[in-house]
Scaffold this active site. Structure first.
Site, mmCIF file in Angstrom:
data_model
loop_
_atom_site.group_PDB
_atom_site.id
_atom_site.type_symbol
_atom_site.label_atom_id
_atom_site.label_comp_id
_atom_site.label_asym_id
_atom_site.label_seq_id
_atom_site.Cartn_x
_atom_site.Cartn_y
_atom_site.Cartn_z
ATOM 1 C CE LYS A 111 -4.164 -2.092 0.956
ATOM 2 N NZ LYS A 111 -5.347 -2.443 1.670
ATOM 3 C CE LYS A 194 -7.002 -9.522 -1.670
ATOM 4 N NZ LYS A 194 -6.860 -9.279 -0.248
ATOM 5 C CE LYS A 197 -13.271 -4.730 1.124
ATOM 6 N NZ LYS A 197 -12.713 -4.292 2.418
HETATM 7 P P1 AMP Z 1 -10.305 -6.691 2.782
HETATM 8 O O1 AMP Z 1 -11.128 -6.613 1.551
HETATM 9 O O2 AMP Z 1 -8.849 -6.707 2.462
HETATM 10 O O3 AMP Z 1 -10.689 -5.705 3.842
HETATM 11 O O4 AMP Z 1 -10.590 -8.120 3.427
HETATM 12 C C1 AMP Z 1 -11.731 -8.484 4.182
HETATM 13 C C2 AMP Z 1 -11.709 -9.998 4.373
HETATM 14 O O5 AMP Z 1 -11.941 -10.653 3.111
HETATM 15 C C3 AMP Z 1 -10.364 -10.555 4.861
HETATM 16 O O6 AMP Z 1 -10.584 -11.691 5.668
HETATM 17 C C4 AMP Z 1 -9.660 -10.909 3.568
HETATM 18 O O7 AMP Z 1 -8.628 -11.811 3.746
HETATM 19 C C5 AMP Z 1 -10.834 -11.463 2.744
HETATM 20 N N1 AMP Z 1 -10.560 -11.288 1.302
HETATM 21 C C6 AMP Z 1 -10.406 -10.119 0.648
HETATM 22 N N2 AMP Z 1 -10.177 -10.321 -0.678
HETATM 23 C C7 AMP Z 1 -10.176 -11.675 -0.844
HETATM 24 C C8 AMP Z 1 -9.989 -12.536 -1.983
HETATM 25 N N3 AMP Z 1 -9.761 -12.060 -3.205
HETATM 26 N N4 AMP Z 1 -10.056 -13.860 -1.782
HETATM 27 C C9 AMP Z 1 -10.297 -14.368 -0.565
HETATM 28 N N5 AMP Z 1 -10.483 -13.622 0.545
HETATM 29 C C10 AMP Z 1 -10.425 -12.287 0.421
#
Ligand code: AMP
Ligand code: TRP
Length: 325
Positions: A111, A194, A197
């Site tokens: 980031k 990956k 968002k």
């Molecule tokens: P974040 O979007 O990074 O705030 O992640 C929120 C939750 O969703 C966390 O437990 C992440 O590890 C999971 N997560 C986010 N993106 C993915 C993805 N592409 N695949 C699997 N888990 C995800």
């Protein structure tokens, strides 16, 4: 009895990755112990975010939790910022994590790389301190997270060990739990990245219309062969679709491969789209009903009260051992 804790940061629009990697599994945890699931709104401030967007996202996540089957009678659902003990424990714990280890965190490196060096917020750097405080406040034993967050939970364990070594047994050692299939869902347009968002056409957002979801899956980047097998290196696109399919159908990857033996990519993609829509459509309907009522605010207020009573007890214990009156 296990204490289970996890949270999602209300930045950006939630994706199918968040659903498979996090949301979808949360309802199982409420049967396995005392469950605390929160919205990490303070963490959302670590990168610039529009205030109105933050508010909308925070409510949305609460509604998504409920739509995904979390029951407020079995699980405390609350906002991080409603429980001031998070910030208070953070102020103490920042003294026990070191700049060296924080600068080695993959998420921070990723980031901060995109920012002007002079303008990297202290909050972004210290992100794992707040996350550790979130976890330790509730004496969590199990922390369900996606693969990318394991490093932060490991650092929390280091911190707990260091703290307990110095002050005697005070903090409970947490353990990260990762969902086996689907821990890392990749972008449909670039399956080496990956699914996150950020607004891209390779992401499936939980609020996308089912027609849009189908279109995105049908145009997912694959390879020029026509065999549906799992091979991340040579066939990242197909492997990603297999992962999505297997996780939603609760089967293993080899079972999914077997199901599509001899199938062409068109047939396979259609089956993946059907599986995703079959799961997401009813979920979206529940979300719509919840967000249209006052239920979310009620749940968050109730959740904060219970969370405060537990968090304040831990904070008091910490104050005492470090010598705060
Ligand atoms: P974040 O979007 O990074 O705030 O992640 C929120 C939750 O969703 C966390 O437990 C992440 O590890 C999971 N997560 C986010 N993106 C993915 C993805 N592409 N695949 C699997 N888990 C995800
Ligand atoms: N850092 C997590 C993420 O980006 C969100 C989070 C904040 C969290 N505090 C937490 C997850 C505590 C588990 C436990 O996904």
């Amino acid at each position: 009895m296990e204490r289970i804790l996890s949270g999602i940061k209300p930045t950006g629009k939630l994706t199918l990755g968040n659903y498979i990697g996090a949301l979808r599994n949360f309802k199982n945890f409420q049967e396995q112990g005392e469950c605390f699931i929160f919205i990490a709104d303070l963490h959302a401030l670590t990168l610039p975010i529009d205030p109105l967007e933050l508010k909308t996202n925070s409510r949305d996540i609460a509604a998504f939790y409920l739509a995904a089957g979390l029951d407020p009678n079995k699980c405390n659902i609350f906002l991080q910022s409603h429980v001031s003990a998070h910030a208070e424990l953070n102020a103490i714990m920042q003294n026990f994590l070191y700049m060296g280890e924080l600068s080695r965190m993959t998420q921070f490196k990723d980031k901060s790389q995109k920012l002007n060096k002079e303008k990297i917020g202290l909050g972004l750097f210290a992100y794992p301190v707040l996350m550790a405080s979130d976890i330790l406040l509730y004496d969590a034993t199990i922390v369900p997270v996606g693969e990318d967050q394991i490093q932060h939970v490991e650092l929390t364990r280091d911190l707990a060990k260091r703290f307990n070594h110095r002050y005697g047994d005070t903090l409970i050692m947490p353990k990260a739990v990762v969902t086996k299939v689907g821990a890392r869902i990749m972008s449909l347009s670039d399956p080496t990245k990956k699914m996150s968002k950020s607004d891209e056409k390779g992401d499936i957002f939980l609020k996308d219309d089912p027609k849009v979801i189908r279109k995105k899956i049908m145009s997912a980047v694959t390879d020029s062969e026509s065999v549906v097998i799992y091979d991340v290196e040579n066939k990242p696109g197909i492997s990603n679709l297999l992962t999505i399919y297997a996780s939603l159908k609760n089967i293993t990857i080899p079972e999914a491969e077997k199901e599509f033996e001899g199938a062409n990519y068109g047939t396979f993609k259609k089956a993946v789209a059907d599986a995703v829509i079959e799961e997401i459509e009813p979920f979206q309907k529940r979300y719509q009903e919840i967000i249209a009522s006052n239920y979310v605010d009620e749940v968050l207020n109730r959740g904060a009260e219970k969370a405060k009573s537990i968090a304040n007890a831990t904070l008091k214990r910490v104050h005492d051992v470090v010598g705060l009156l």
